[in-house]
Each structure stands twice: as C-alpha cells, then as structure tokens.
Design a protein around this motif. Structure first.
Motif, PDB file in Angstrom:
ATOM      1  N   VAL A 361      -5.613   3.346   1.889  1.00  6.63           N
ATOM      2  CA  VAL A 361      -6.705   2.364   1.842  1.00  6.63           C
ATOM      3  C   VAL A 361      -6.834   1.789   0.439  1.00  6.63           C
ATOM      4  CG1 VAL A 361      -9.156   2.008   2.280  1.00  6.63           C
ATOM      5  CG2 VAL A 361      -7.866   3.611   3.702  1.00  6.63           C
ATOM      6  N   LYS A 362      -6.702   2.652  -0.576  1.00  8.87           N
ATOM      7  CA  LYS A 362      -6.826   2.191  -1.958  1.00  8.87           C
ATOM      8  C   LYS A 362      -5.724   1.205  -2.328  1.00  8.87           C
ATOM      9  CE  LYS A 362      -7.779   5.377  -4.901  1.00  8.87           C
ATOM     10  NZ  LYS A 362      -7.634   6.511  -5.853  1.00  8.87           N
ATOM     11  N   SER A 363      -4.524   1.396  -1.768  1.00  8.71           N
ATOM     12  CA  SER A 363      -3.422   0.492  -2.099  1.00  8.71           C
ATOM     13  C   SER A 363      -3.633  -0.905  -1.533  1.00  8.71           C
ATOM     14  CB  SER A 363      -2.108   1.064  -1.566  1.00  8.71           C
ATOM     15  OG  SER A 363      -2.155   1.186  -0.149  1.00  8.71           O
ATOM     16  N   ARG A 364      -4.477  -1.052  -0.531  1.00  9.95           N
ATOM     17  CA  ARG A 364      -4.742  -2.358   0.080  1.00  9.95           C
ATOM     18  C   ARG A 364      -6.017  -3.011  -0.442  1.00  9.95           C
ATOM     19  NH1 ARG A 364      -1.573   0.516   3.142  1.00  9.95           N
ATOM     20  NH2 ARG A 364      -0.124  -0.484   4.606  1.00  9.95           N
ATOM     21  N   PHE A 365      -6.706  -2.334  -1.321  1.00  8.02           N
ATOM     22  CA  PHE A 365      -7.908  -2.886  -1.938  1.00  8.02           C
ATOM     23  C   PHE A 365      -7.511  -3.716  -3.159  1.00  8.02           C
ATOM     24  CE2 PHE A 365     -11.552  -2.063  -4.960  1.00  8.02           C
ATOM     25  CZ  PHE A 365     -12.351  -3.049  -4.425  1.00  8.02           C
TER      26      PHE A 365
END
Length: 618
Positions: A361-365
């Motif tokens: 999720v963090k990589s897509r933020f």
C-alpha cells in the motif's frame, strides 16, 4: 593714612610665578584654574565640523548615559506615552505586548532630550485588552445601530435567515470560511484541479490536530473547485465521504461508496440491490471507476477522461487497522496506475500514519502531505472564532437555505446591511468586552479549540430574537461543558459490580435498547457466568475472575444499588415513581447505563480473562 594702590590680577599672577631668585615657580592649582577660565572666556566656541576622509561602513551605536541603564523609576510616569521618538524596536515591543508577551518599556531618546524622567523598565503581562469606557460606548453604539436596522417585519425576517445560517455553521451543517492555512489550501486545490481537468490520479494526507481546520480546508477547496469548474464542465466530478468511526471495516466502506456514487450517478435501486455481497460490490466498484477504454480494448484518445471521483477519508489512521488494508490498496492502485481520475484525500491526527501502511500500500501512495497547526497567536485564534459567527454574503450554498426566494433575500442589499451591522456588533463584543476576552484567553491557553468556543455560542445564537439580541454575558454564562467521565470509578468496583455493569452494557447492544432493569442484567450475568464455567471445566482449567462463581440474587441486588449510588446507572425517563415504583419493585425499575461496553473494555482494568472476553464478544 593713604590706601595702597590696587594691583591687577595679572600682576599678582606674574609675581606669584617668579621667585625672588628669578626662577620660575611651579603654578598652583588655583593659578591653573584661573588661566583655564581666562582662556575659555577669550576663545570663541566652534561648532564641530565635518570630518574628512572615508566614512565608516557601520555607524557606531550611540552609547546610553550610565544612569539610564542602572536606575529604575516607578514615579512620575507621564499619562500618555510619547511615540514620536520611538525606534522600530520600541514599536515591535508595543505590538508584542498586545499579544500577551512580556513587554519591557525601553527608554525613548526624545524623552531624555526633553528633560523627562530617565528610562523606566516596567514589566507588564497583558493577556486581554484592558477595559475602558470607550469600549462600552462602542458596544452600546453598535447594539443601538443594530436595533435601529431591525425596524420592520421584513428586516426581522432577514434576521431569522441570518440566525439560521449562523446556527448551520456552528453545527457544521454549513461550510465555514477558512482563516489562515493559505499555503495548504493552494496545495489541495491544485491537486483537485489536476484530477478534474487533466484526469490525473493523486493521493494526499492532511495531518493536523483536532480542531486545526482539516475538514474546513478540504470543504473550501472542493467548493472552490466546484465554482471554478461549473462554468466550463458542470457536474464533472463526484465526491465520496468516508469516516473511520462509522465505517469500521472495508465491507461497510464499500457499501457506503456504492451508495453515494449510486445517488450521484442516479443509478436505479434494482442495480444497487443486486450487489449484495462483498465480492460483487468490489468488482462493480472497480469496473465503475476504471476507464471505459479498458473494457472495450480501444486506445484512449488524447485528453479523453472519465468523470473524476474525490474520496475524502476522515480518520484515515483507523482504515489502516482493517485486515490487509484492501480498500486503501485498491484506491491507491487505481490512482497510481491512472485507471481512472480519482483523488484520495486522507485526514488524520497521526503524524506517523504512513508507517502503519503495508508495504504494497505504501508503494502506491504518492507521499504528498499537508501539515496544519493550531493558531500560534491569540489574535489569530480570535479571528477564527469571529469568523464562525459571520456569514459570507457572496457565498450561496444551494440547498441550505431552502427555497430560491430565501436566496434572493440573501442577495438583497437589506440583508447585506443587516449582516454588516451584526458583524460590527459581534466584533465589538468579542474584542472589547473583558469577560469574553477572558473566556477566549482561557480556551487559547488550555486547548486552542475552536469547537469549544462554538459550543459556548450555540445557546445564545439559538435563543436570540430580534427583540433579544445576545450580549457578552450570554456568551460567558451559557456554556456547554463536556460531560464528566465515570471511567475513573471503574477500578474501585468489586467483581460482582463490574460483572453486572458489563452485563447491562451488553444488553444495550444485544436488545438494541438503552434501558434495562436488574432482572434483565442478572439473567445475562448468570448466563455468561454459567457458560464460562462450562468452558473452563471442559478445557480442564479453573475459572478465574467473575466466572469463578455465580453470586446470589440478594448479593447482586446490593451491588446493583451501589452502581445506582455511583451514578453509573441513570434513571430512565418515564420510568415512573410512587405507585409505579411500588408495583414493579426495586428489581424492575428501568435504568440507563452511563458507560459503554467498548469504554469498559478499553479502560485497561485489571479484570480477568473471562470478563475481558465478555467486553469483546457479543
């Protein structure tokens, strides 16, 4: 006898300087003083001329007389302060003193030159403006002018309209004006413009303390985007609002997204009812948000975009506690891969909320942030509080005033005149009255909470009439304090008292009612305790805590009465008394539990594992 002939002082000086032997005599101090006095009298005074040569790069700082630095005077102070000879540093000190900062009055050179008393250093702390008769006269004048404006029935009708708009702002049903945070507003507005006009997918986190203006900033940015976009692309984007306190899991959040989008897209009820389970709702939502070219397989034309969707996720940190963070992953994935023009705005109070995101999720933020802070000065806090009691006449929110006739009334010049008179009166009350200034100073020193001020103003504004305009005393006396908490009483309860309280709190959820009596709570308690003993005996372990023993009815009734004395149980309205009480008895009287089940479980009591399970499992 003849008088001796008087000799000139020069002759006496010459005789005194020559010895009898003819040698020069060393002049005494008296002779030197006489010579210096004669020389000063004969030499004319010359004004200091301009020094030749290159001037210095930095002008030397004039030194103060030593007596100015050491002496402190408290007498003979002038009635009015002389500002003509004040230096810039002196003006800054005066400005800071109005903000409640320690103000030290430095000496003014003009006062020393005019022969006034030497410098005075008077430390003063000013937390609120001093009260004087001019402030009272200004408030009375503005109140008299406001009453003169309300001179007919039509103006009274406009006054009721003004009252409704202010109440809507105090209860958060109307968008409040944004005071400060201009930089953060521009960042959010630019992100919305890129999503709406260019079809870009974006995500951003707005971080700030409670009451710092996160929701107000986002709502003003959306309103500005709607106003700017309505002239060229009307209804070109949708807005979906979620809250972590209400939507406690991804299933509820997906259903709420589907419902809000269905209402804005005007989808029929049969289509919405067909998506009953979680998988169908997620699949339909992803297909709805994806670009139409992904389904047809055609190539997208340049500049072709679908309608944008703005997701506002309040309490964003609570969504990170959902299992696998499925909702956040899909929203960020759509925004990053540009499958659809969506913008995800997360509002949170946690600074390190990104650390709780999963790696995928963090990589897509997109890692865009806007940090908001509470007002840093008392004057800024005062301006924010004043803005909650005013309304912008140029702002016409559709649907908040009702009929279009009311909006025409608001646009009239008479309403603008009334609003101007009301603004001047309320500004005078909030800035000049010492009681209101003290209340604002107390709130600013403790919490800097604008909602606390809004709750204090709610009762005076709701109860005001054209004949009864609220005064400063109404704002300081009609306050709505926060209810006191009973959680500090829980550690002192016995096992049977705590078990009965948990059983009564469980009935509020199980039976979907807010009232219960002793009989109902005792039956629930015996059922839970018996089940706990059966489970413990089956597993071969001894029951510990409230489930170790089932207390008798008389002992439990005494514990129930103690809960009544501690006011953890509040009498239900309409429960009756007198004859009705004698008919049902003590065990049949209806009560309300003043503590929720989740509050008991989160209070960190030293309860056994059995009662802790009662607070979690229904």
């Amino acid at each position: 006898m003849d008088n001796p002939k008087k000799r000139s002082p020069d002759a006496e000086v010459q005789e005194a300087q020559v010895r009898s032997s003819g040698r020069q005599r060393k002049p005494t101090r008296q002779l030197l003083e006489i010579q210096m006095a004669k020389k000063a009298a004969s030499t004319p005074t010359k004004l200091p001329g301009r020094k030749r040569g290159r001037p210095p790069k930095f002008a030397p700082t004039p030194s103060r007389p030593p007596e100015i630095e050491t002496e402190i005077h408290f007498e003979g102070l002038p009635s009015k302060l002389d500002l003509q000879g004040a230096t810039p540093d002196r003006e800054d000190a005066l400005d800071q003193s109005s903000e409640g900062i320690l103000a030290i009055q430095q000496p003014v050179p003009s006062q020393v030159a005019r022969g006034r008393p030497p410098a005075r250093i008077i430390p003063t702390v000013t937390s609120a403006p001093q009260h004087n008769l001019e402030d009272d006269q200004n408030t009375k004048y503005h109140l008299k002018h406001l009453r003169s404006v309300l001179n007919n029935d039509y103006m009274e009708q406009l006054f009721v309209l003004l009252q409704k708009r202010i109440v809507n702002g105090l209860t958060r049903q109307r968008r409040l004006p944004l005071v400060g945070h201009d930089e953060g507003f521009q960042k959010v507005f630019q992100l919305l413009q890129q999503t709406i006009n260019a079809g870009e997918g974006n995500s951003m986190l707005i971080i700030g303390a409670r009451g710092s203006g996160k929701t107000t900033l986002v709502e003003n940015a959306i309103f500005q985007a709607q106003s700017a976009d309505a002239r060229h692309h009307p209804e070109d984007f949708y807005v979906v609002r979620l809250n972590g306190f209400i939507h406690t899991d991804d299933k509820l959040a997906l259903k709420e997204i589907w419902r809000q989008l269905g209402e804005q897209m005007q989808v029929d009820d049969e289509t919405m009812a067909a998506k009953s389970n979680y998988a169908d709702t997620l699949t339909s939502l992803l297909a709805l948000l994806s670009h139409p070219t992904e389904h047809s397989g055609a190539t997208a034309d340049e500049g072709q975009t679908s309608k944008s969707v703005i997701f506002i996720i309040d309490e964003f940190d609570l969504f990170t506690s959902h299992p696998r963070q499925t909702l956040l992953y899909n929203l960020f994935d759509i925004a990053q891969s540009r499958k659809a023009p969506i913008a995800v705005l997360g509002l949170t109070t946690k600074v390190l909320v990104v650390e709780s995101l999963e790696k995928r999720v963090k990589s897509r933020f997109s890692h865009r942030y806007v940090h908001l802070s509470l007002p840093k000065t008392f004057r800024a806090f005062q301006d924010i509080c004043k803005s909650t009691l005013f309304c912008e006449t140029s702002e016409l929110d559709a649907g908040l005033l009702g009929t279009p006739e009311n909006r025409e009334l608001e646009e009239s010049l008479m309403f603008r005149e009334l609003h101007a008179a009301w603004s001047r009166y309320m500004t005078s009350v909030l800035t000049d009255d010492p009681a209101v200034a003290h209340m604002l100073g107390r709130i600013y020193a403790h919490t800097k909470s604008v909602p606390e001020f809004m709750s204090a103003c709610l009762l005076p504004i709701v109860s005001m009439t054209p004949r009864n305009i609220p005064s400063a005393a109404d704002f300081t006396s009609n306050t709505l304090p926060a209810p006191d908490s009973k959680l500090h009483i829980l550690p002192g309860l016995s096992e049977i008292e705590l078990a009965l309280l948990i059983a009564a709190a469980r009935l509020d959820i199980i039976l979907d009612t807010d009232t219960c009596n002793f009989n109902m709570a005792y039956d629930e308690y015996t059922s839970l305790a018996s089940r706990a003993k059966m489970l413990s005996s089956a597993s071969g372990a001894a029951a510990v805590g409230g489930g170790a023993r089932v207390w008798g009815r008389d002992v439990a009734l005494g514990a129930w009465e103690r809960l009544e004395l501690l006011e953890l149980l509040v009498p239900a309205l309409g429960a009756g008394g007198g004859a009705a009480m004698a008919e049902v008895g003590r065990s049949g009287k209806l009560w309300k539990v003043d503590v929720g089940l989740e509050e008991i479980g989160a209070s960190r009591l030293e309860m056994g594992s059995v009662m802790a399970r009662w607070c979690k499992e229904i």
